[in-house]
Design a protein around this motif. Structure first.
Motif, PDB file in Angstrom:
ATOM      1  N   ASP A  32       0.816  -1.220   0.000  1.00 47.31           N
ATOM      2  CA  ASP A  32       0.000   0.000   0.000  1.00 47.31           C
ATOM      3  C   ASP A  32       0.849   1.268   0.000  1.00 47.31           C
ATOM      4  O   ASP A  32       0.315   2.366  -0.120  1.00 47.31           O
ATOM      5  N   GLU A  33       2.151   1.123   0.140  1.00 47.65           N
ATOM      6  CA  GLU A  33       3.040   2.282   0.166  1.00 47.65           C
ATOM      7  C   GLU A  33       3.132   2.906  -1.229  1.00 47.65           C
ATOM      8  O   GLU A  33       3.281   2.206  -2.222  1.00 47.65           O
ATOM      9  N   THR A  34       3.039   4.223  -1.271  1.00 49.41           N
ATOM     10  CA  THR A  34       3.120   4.933  -2.544  1.00 49.41           C
ATOM     11  C   THR A  34       4.575   5.174  -2.910  1.00 49.41           C
ATOM     12  O   THR A  34       5.303   5.857  -2.189  1.00 49.41           O
ATOM     13  N   ILE A  35       4.974   4.589  -4.044  1.00 51.67           N
ATOM     14  CA  ILE A  35       6.319   4.788  -4.577  1.00 51.67           C
ATOM     15  C   ILE A  35       6.149   5.139  -6.044  1.00 51.67           C
ATOM     16  O   ILE A  35       5.547   4.395  -6.806  1.00 51.67           O
ATOM     17  N   ASP A  36       6.668   6.268  -6.437  1.00 52.39           N
ATOM     18  CA  ASP A  36       6.536   6.725  -7.823  1.00 52.39           C
ATOM     19  C   ASP A  36       7.918   7.098  -8.336  1.00 52.39           C
ATOM     20  O   ASP A  36       8.380   8.211  -8.127  1.00 52.39           O
ATOM     21  N   LEU A  37       8.582   6.152  -8.990  1.00 52.66           N
ATOM     22  CA  LEU A  37       9.937   6.382  -9.469  1.00 52.66           C
ATOM     23  C   LEU A  37       9.979   7.106 -10.811  1.00 52.66           C
ATOM     24  O   LEU A  37      10.767   8.022 -11.012  1.00 52.66           O
ATOM     25  N   GLY A  39       7.143   8.347 -12.661  1.00 55.21           N
ATOM     26  CA  GLY A  39       6.063   9.268 -12.994  1.00 55.21           C
ATOM     27  C   GLY A  39       5.019   8.654 -13.897  1.00 55.21           C
ATOM     28  O   GLY A  39       3.983   9.250 -14.166  1.00 55.21           O
ATOM     29  N   ARG A  40       5.263   7.435 -14.377  1.00 56.83           N
ATOM     30  CA  ARG A  40       4.284   6.744 -15.220  1.00 56.83           C
ATOM     31  C   ARG A  40       3.220   6.097 -14.340  1.00 56.83           C
ATOM     32  O   ARG A  40       3.355   5.983 -13.132  1.00 56.83           O
ATOM     33  N   TRP A  41       2.145   5.613 -14.992  1.00 58.50           N
ATOM     34  CA  TRP A  41       1.069   4.896 -14.304  1.00 58.50           C
ATOM     35  C   TRP A  41       1.683   3.738 -13.534  1.00 58.50           C
ATOM     36  O   TRP A  41       2.520   3.009 -14.056  1.00 58.50           O
ATOM     37  N   ASN A  42       1.258   3.558 -12.295  1.00 60.27           N
ATOM     38  CA  ASN A  42       1.816   2.478 -11.489  1.00 60.27           C
ATOM     39  C   ASN A  42       0.742   1.814 -10.638  1.00 60.27           C
ATOM     40  O   ASN A  42      -0.445   2.121 -10.766  1.00 60.27           O
ATOM     41  N   ASP A  43       1.168   0.915  -9.753  1.00 60.25           N
ATOM     42  CA  ASP A  43       0.223   0.154  -8.934  1.00 60.25           C
ATOM     43  C   ASP A  43      -0.615   1.048  -8.032  1.00 60.25           C
ATOM     44  O   ASP A  43      -1.802   0.779  -7.806  1.00 60.25           O
ATOM     45  N   THR A  44      -0.046   2.117  -7.523  1.00 63.92           N
ATOM     46  CA  THR A  44      -0.797   3.038  -6.672  1.00 63.92           C
ATOM     47  C   THR A  44      -1.897   3.725  -7.471  1.00 63.92           C
ATOM     48  O   THR A  44      -3.035   3.838  -7.000  1.00 63.92           O
ATOM     49  N   ASP A  45      -1.584   4.165  -8.676  1.00 67.37           N
ATOM     50  CA  ASP A  45      -2.591   4.804  -9.535  1.00 67.37           C
ATOM     51  C   ASP A  45      -3.734   3.833  -9.821  1.00 67.37           C
ATOM     52  O   ASP A  45      -4.911   4.203  -9.762  1.00 67.37           O
ATOM     53  N   LYS A 188     -12.179   9.003 -12.800  1.00 73.22           N
ATOM     54  CA  LYS A 188     -11.140   9.327 -11.838  1.00 73.22           C
ATOM     55  C   LYS A 188     -10.026   9.993 -12.617  1.00 73.22           C
ATOM     56  O   LYS A 188      -9.623   9.534 -13.684  1.00 73.22           O
ATOM     57  N   LYS A 189      -9.534  11.128 -12.078  1.00 73.14           N
ATOM     58  CA  LYS A 189      -8.467  11.891 -12.731  1.00 73.14           C
ATOM     59  C   LYS A 189      -7.254  11.945 -11.815  1.00 73.14           C
ATOM     60  O   LYS A 189      -7.394  12.115 -10.606  1.00 73.14           O
ATOM     61  N   ILE A 190      -6.093  11.801 -12.424  1.00 72.41           N
ATOM     62  CA  ILE A 190      -4.821  11.892 -11.700  1.00 72.41           C
ATOM     63  C   ILE A 190      -3.902  12.792 -12.511  1.00 72.41           C
ATOM     64  O   ILE A 190      -3.801  12.643 -13.734  1.00 72.41           O
ATOM     65  N   LYS A 191      -3.222  13.721 -11.829  1.00 69.15           N
ATOM     66  CA  LYS A 191      -2.297  14.624 -12.508  1.00 69.15           C
ATOM     67  C   LYS A 191      -0.942  14.539 -11.820  1.00 69.15           C
ATOM     68  O   LYS A 191      -0.854  14.659 -10.595  1.00 69.15           O
ATOM     69  N   LYS A 192       0.106  14.334 -12.622  1.00 62.93           N
ATOM     70  CA  LYS A 192       1.451  14.201 -12.081  1.00 62.93           C
ATOM     71  C   LYS A 192       2.375  15.221 -12.730  1.00 62.93           C
ATOM     72  O   LYS A 192       2.356  15.387 -13.946  1.00 62.93           O
ATOM     73  N   VAL A 193       3.180  15.862 -11.903  1.00 59.95           N
ATOM     74  CA  VAL A 193       4.224  16.771 -12.387  1.00 59.95           C
ATOM     75  C   VAL A 193       5.544  16.054 -12.229  1.00 59.95           C
ATOM     76  O   VAL A 193       5.876  15.577 -11.133  1.00 59.95           O
ATOM     77  N   ILE A 194       6.311  15.961 -13.312  1.00 60.84           N
ATOM     78  CA  ILE A 194       7.581  15.251 -13.304  1.00 60.84           C
ATOM     79  C   ILE A 194       8.681  16.230 -13.660  1.00 60.84           C
ATOM     80  O   ILE A 194       8.685  16.803 -14.757  1.00 60.84           O
TER      81      ILE A 194
END
Length: 196
Positions: A32-37, A39-45, A188-194
């Motif tokens: 359940d830990e959020t890890i975003d290496l 910036g692409r779609w991942n398991d948390t998203d 559902k919308k998700i926005k990421k700044v990389i």
């Protein structure tokens, strides 16, 4: 002589490069830990999108309306969730999260779709030929779905120099299989700044 020096330098360089890469460390973390290496779609998203959409779906007015007209729970089938994004996104993990939420909620029923349904039918056909008549499962007893859940995953990418904004939008809709009426829609919308 020059060739020997050249080969010695090449071998020394290769040894140096290979020895630098051997300090990798792997750590187990909570799923359940959020890890975003990247910036692409991942398991948390995938997980938070499925949770948000299922909350919307299972709290929608369509269930109440169905219950008023029928004395049983509606039967759902999860159809295709199309990836129209610029990334490779495994829709199967997302679909499994949706199916699990439907089953755990209990306000509606779920039937198999696609390849798994075909595998079940092949097994039933084999039983007709190879199983005893007392234990073979009969044809024509499948539970028909009332509604199909379908959707899309889209992205919009905005980038300048080494900075990038990625906007994900996942839309799903529930359609009455008999009338083709769309009875519910959610997103559902998700926005990421990389920043590199």
């Amino acid at each position: 002589m020059k060739k020997t020096v050249f080969y010695t330098l090449i071998l020394s360089s290769m040894f140096f490069v290979l020895s630098c890469g051997s300090s990798r460390q792997v750590t187990r973390v909570n799923t359940d830990e959020t890890i975003d290496l990247s910036g692409r779609w991942n398991d948390t998203d995938s997980r938070i999108t499925a949770e948000a959409l299922m909350e919307q779906l299972l709290n929608g007015r369509w269930i109440e309306q169905y219950s008023q007209q029928n004395s049983e729970r509606p039967v759902l089938i999860v159809g295709l969730i199309r990836n129209k994004s610029h990334e490779h996104i495994s829709a199967e993990t997302f679909i499994k999260d949706l199916e699990k939420a439907i089953i755990q909620d209990g306000s509606s029923r779920l039937v198999q779709a696609g390849d798994k349904r075909e595998e079940l039918r092949r097994e039933r056909a084999d039983q007709q030929e190879f199983a005893s008549a007392a234990t073979a499962n009969r044809w024509g007893r499948e539970l028909g779905a009332d509604y199909i859940l379908q959707g899309t995953i889209n992205t919009i990418v905005d980038e300048y120099a080494r900075d990038k904004v990625v906007f994900y939008q996942v839309d799903i809709e529930l359609t009455d299989l008999e009338t083709n009426e769309i009875v519910w829609m959610g997103d559902k919308k998700i926005k990421k700044v990389i920043n590199d």
